[in-house]
Design a protein around this motif. Structure first.
Motif, PDB file in Angstrom:
ATOM      1  N   LEU A  53      -1.073  -5.337   0.144  1.00 30.31           N
ATOM      2  CA  LEU A  53       0.399  -5.437   0.828  1.00 30.31           C
ATOM      3  C   LEU A  53       1.463  -3.820  -0.089  1.00 30.31           C
ATOM      4  CD1 LEU A  53       2.141  -8.789   0.753  1.00 30.31           C
ATOM      5  CD2 LEU A  53       0.739  -7.489   2.284  1.00 30.31           C
ATOM      6  N   VAL A  54       1.805  -3.460   0.612  1.00 30.64           N
ATOM      7  CA  VAL A  54       2.933  -2.224  -0.215  1.00 30.64           C
ATOM      8  C   VAL A  54       4.192  -2.102   0.568  1.00 30.64           C
ATOM      9  CG1 VAL A  54       2.891   0.650  -0.080  1.00 30.64           C
ATOM     10  CG2 VAL A  54       1.141  -0.517   0.123  1.00 30.64           C
ATOM     11  N   LEU A  55       5.303  -1.610  -0.283  1.00 35.34           N
ATOM     12  CA  LEU A  55       6.953  -2.210  -0.298  1.00 35.34           C
ATOM     13  C   LEU A  55       6.846  -1.492  -0.978  1.00 35.34           C
ATOM     14  CD1 LEU A  55       8.501  -4.205   1.542  1.00 35.34           C
ATOM     15  CD2 LEU A  55       9.327  -5.105  -0.885  1.00 35.34           C
ATOM     16  N   ALA A  56       8.113  -0.480  -0.326  1.00 39.91           N
ATOM     17  CA  ALA A  56       8.904   0.304  -1.239  1.00 39.91           C
ATOM     18  C   ALA A  56       7.794   1.431  -2.443  1.00 39.91           C
ATOM     19  CB  ALA A  56       9.691  -0.066  -1.976  1.00 39.91           C
ATOM     20  N   SER A  74      -1.764 -18.763  -2.669  1.00 37.36           N
ATOM     21  CA  SER A  74      -1.150 -20.121  -3.554  1.00 37.36           C
ATOM     22  C   SER A  74       0.186 -19.672  -3.405  1.00 37.36           C
ATOM     23  CB  SER A  74      -0.984 -20.279  -4.876  1.00 37.36           C
ATOM     24  OG  SER A  74      -0.285 -18.645  -5.380  1.00 37.36           O
ATOM     25  N   GLY A  75       0.654 -18.679  -2.441  1.00 37.65           N
ATOM     26  CA  GLY A  75       2.059 -18.227  -2.556  1.00 37.65           C
ATOM     27  C   GLY A  75       2.984 -17.735  -3.764  1.00 37.65           C
ATOM     28  N   ALA A  76       1.795 -17.145  -4.160  1.00 37.67           N
ATOM     29  CA  ALA A  76       2.995 -16.033  -5.480  1.00 37.67           C
ATOM     30  C   ALA A  76       2.596 -14.800  -4.530  1.00 37.67           C
ATOM     31  CB  ALA A  76       2.061 -16.387  -6.483  1.00 37.67           C
ATOM     32  N   LEU A  77       3.222 -13.938  -5.790  1.00 43.81           N
ATOM     33  CA  LEU A  77       3.391 -12.299  -5.429  1.00 43.81           C
ATOM     34  C   LEU A  77       2.912 -12.004  -6.653  1.00 43.81           C
ATOM     35  CD1 LEU A  77       3.627 -10.477  -3.081  1.00 43.81           C
ATOM     36  CD2 LEU A  77       5.651  -9.485  -4.318  1.00 43.81           C
ATOM     37  N   TRP A  78       1.174 -11.201  -6.366  1.00 45.75           N
ATOM     38  CA  TRP A  78       0.891 -10.846  -7.657  1.00 45.75           C
ATOM     39  C   TRP A  78       1.440  -9.012  -7.946  1.00 45.75           C
ATOM     40  CZ3 TRP A  78       0.536  -9.718 -12.824  1.00 45.75           C
ATOM     41  CH2 TRP A  78      -0.222  -9.382 -13.455  1.00 45.75           C
ATOM     42  N   TRP A  79       1.757  -8.280  -8.429  1.00 44.85           N
ATOM     43  CA  TRP A  79       1.968  -6.518  -8.847  1.00 44.85           C
ATOM     44  C   TRP A  79       1.218  -6.048  -9.923  1.00 44.85           C
ATOM     45  CZ3 TRP A  79       7.660  -4.256  -9.517  1.00 44.85           C
ATOM     46  CH2 TRP A  79       7.879  -3.096  -9.242  1.00 44.85           C
ATOM     47  N   GLU A  80       0.331  -5.995  -9.624  1.00 46.59           N
ATOM     48  CA  GLU A  80      -0.997  -5.669 -11.340  1.00 46.59           C
ATOM     49  C   GLU A  80      -0.161  -4.258 -11.438  1.00 46.59           C
ATOM     50  OE1 GLU A  80      -5.912  -4.633 -11.758  1.00 46.59           O
ATOM     51  OE2 GLU A  80      -4.923  -4.654  -9.170  1.00 46.59           O
ATOM     52  N   LEU A 119       3.969 -11.784 -12.317  1.00 44.31           N
ATOM     53  CA  LEU A 119       3.795 -12.150 -11.179  1.00 44.31           C
ATOM     54  C   LEU A 119       4.974 -12.928 -10.969  1.00 44.31           C
ATOM     55  CD1 LEU A 119       1.488 -14.421  -9.793  1.00 44.31           C
ATOM     56  CD2 LEU A 119       1.938 -16.321 -11.638  1.00 44.31           C
ATOM     57  N   CYS A 120       5.378 -13.300  -9.433  1.00 43.18           N
ATOM     58  CA  CYS A 120       6.535 -13.463  -8.324  1.00 43.18           C
ATOM     59  C   CYS A 120       6.119 -15.010  -8.015  1.00 43.18           C
ATOM     60  CB  CYS A 120       7.172 -12.562  -7.891  1.00 43.18           C
ATOM     61  SG  CYS A 120       8.735 -13.051  -7.660  1.00 43.18           S
ATOM     62  N   VAL A 121       7.604 -15.966  -7.887  1.00 47.27           N
ATOM     63  CA  VAL A 121       6.934 -16.865  -7.521  1.00 47.27           C
ATOM     64  C   VAL A 121       8.626 -17.915  -6.670  1.00 47.27           C
ATOM     65  CG1 VAL A 121       4.980 -17.870  -8.501  1.00 47.27           C
ATOM     66  CG2 VAL A 121       7.236 -18.566  -9.707  1.00 47.27           C
ATOM     67  N   ALA A 170      -1.370 -12.540 -16.235  1.00 45.70           N
ATOM     68  CA  ALA A 170      -0.024 -11.888 -16.113  1.00 45.70           C
ATOM     69  C   ALA A 170       0.652 -11.726 -17.501  1.00 45.70           C
ATOM     70  CB  ALA A 170       0.913 -12.630 -14.898  1.00 45.70           C
ATOM     71  N   ARG A 171       1.576 -10.545 -17.323  1.00 46.06           N
ATOM     72  CA  ARG A 171       2.229 -10.364 -18.332  1.00 46.06           C
ATOM     73  C   ARG A 171       3.764 -10.734 -18.165  1.00 46.06           C
ATOM     74  NH1 ARG A 171      -1.023 -11.578 -20.371  1.00 46.06           N
ATOM     75  NH2 ARG A 171      -3.042  -9.745 -21.593  1.00 46.06           N
ATOM     76  N   SER A 172       4.204 -10.419 -17.132  1.00 49.08           N
ATOM     77  CA  SER A 172       5.591 -10.812 -16.294  1.00 49.08           C
ATOM     78  C   SER A 172       5.661 -11.742 -15.627  1.00 49.08           C
ATOM     79  CB  SER A 172       6.777  -9.388 -16.356  1.00 49.08           C
ATOM     80  OG  SER A 172       6.336  -8.294 -17.372  1.00 49.08           O
TER      81      SER A 172
END
Length: 225
Positions: A6-9, A18-24, A29-31, A71-73
């Motif tokens: 996906l692309v956002l901003a 799983s429902g998590a979001l990954w920003w490589e 990693l965001c949950v 993930a580092r964050s």
């Protein structure tokens, strides 16, 4: 692992099965809405008695996502615990597990409506987090741009191969992204309900979880054209 880009901003993000979001690019990693300790909270308040395994199951999935992404964050988008007392009642094994997952990582706890008080766990505790053009917060704010939030536990229904299915889902348009609840014992709000439909443009999309991720027009939004 099933995933969808996906692309956002301007940020290239990935929705995970799983429902998590990954920003490589940010190694982030965001949950959202883990609701750890929900079975304990229900029992404490005289509600339904649920098998007390949701903490183990939720942390197992989180550990797997962290391992898969390296993930580092990590950003927890609020309601990480079902209430403050549930956080305080977590067994030592769960606290030790969380501590292991946090080791060597930046860990951000965003305040939610269920767990607004500061937590005793390590990490950074914030009302919201901004990274570049992206803002992470618990509850979506009308008119926001580049916003990633949770809170609503969105779910959607659709016909798939002649079968009607209902699944938790991501919701997204060009302004915002709302994550599904990550926790095991969490309900949900239909994405065509007013609190959600009013936040999104008519061309918004729902990304349904499952063995495969299905991106479809957000139910109910086409009626607003």
């Amino acid at each position: 692992m099933e995933r969808l880009d996906l692309v956002l901003a301007g940020a290239r993000l990935t929705a995970l099965q799983s429902g998590a979001l990954w920003w490589e690019e940010a190694r982030l990693l965001c949950v959202s809405d883990l609701h750890l300790g929900k079975s304990e909270r229900l029992a404490r308040r005289g509600g339904s008695l649920l098998p007390p395994y949701e903490v183990q199951e939720t942390l197992s999935r989180l550990e797997a996502d962290i391992a898969a992404t390296d993930a580092r964050s990590l950003v927890c988008l609020g309601d990480s615990f079902d209430d403050t007392a549930a956080a305080e009642a977590l067994p030592e094994t769960a606290l030790a597990w969380l501590t292991r997952l946090q080791a060597g990582r930046e860990w951000f706890w965003i305040a939610g409506n269920h767990d607004p008080a500061p937590l005793t766990l390590s990490g950074t505790h914030l009302a919201e987090l901004r990274i570049g053009h992206i803002v992470f917060r618990h509850i979506a704010v009308p008119g926001a741009e580049g916003e990633i939030s949770g809170h609503y536990h969105p779910k959607a229904r659709l016909n798939l191969g002649g079968q009607r299915i209902a699944r938790p889902c991501f919701l997204m348009d060009r302004h915002r992204l709302i994550l599904p609840a990550y926790g095991t014992y969490t309900g949900g709000l239909w994405c065509d309900s007013a609190p959600l439909s009013e936040l999104f443009d008519a061309d918004a999309r729902a990304i349904l979880l499952g063995r495969r991720l299905h991106m479809v027009p957000m139910p109910g939004q086409r009626l607003r054209r």
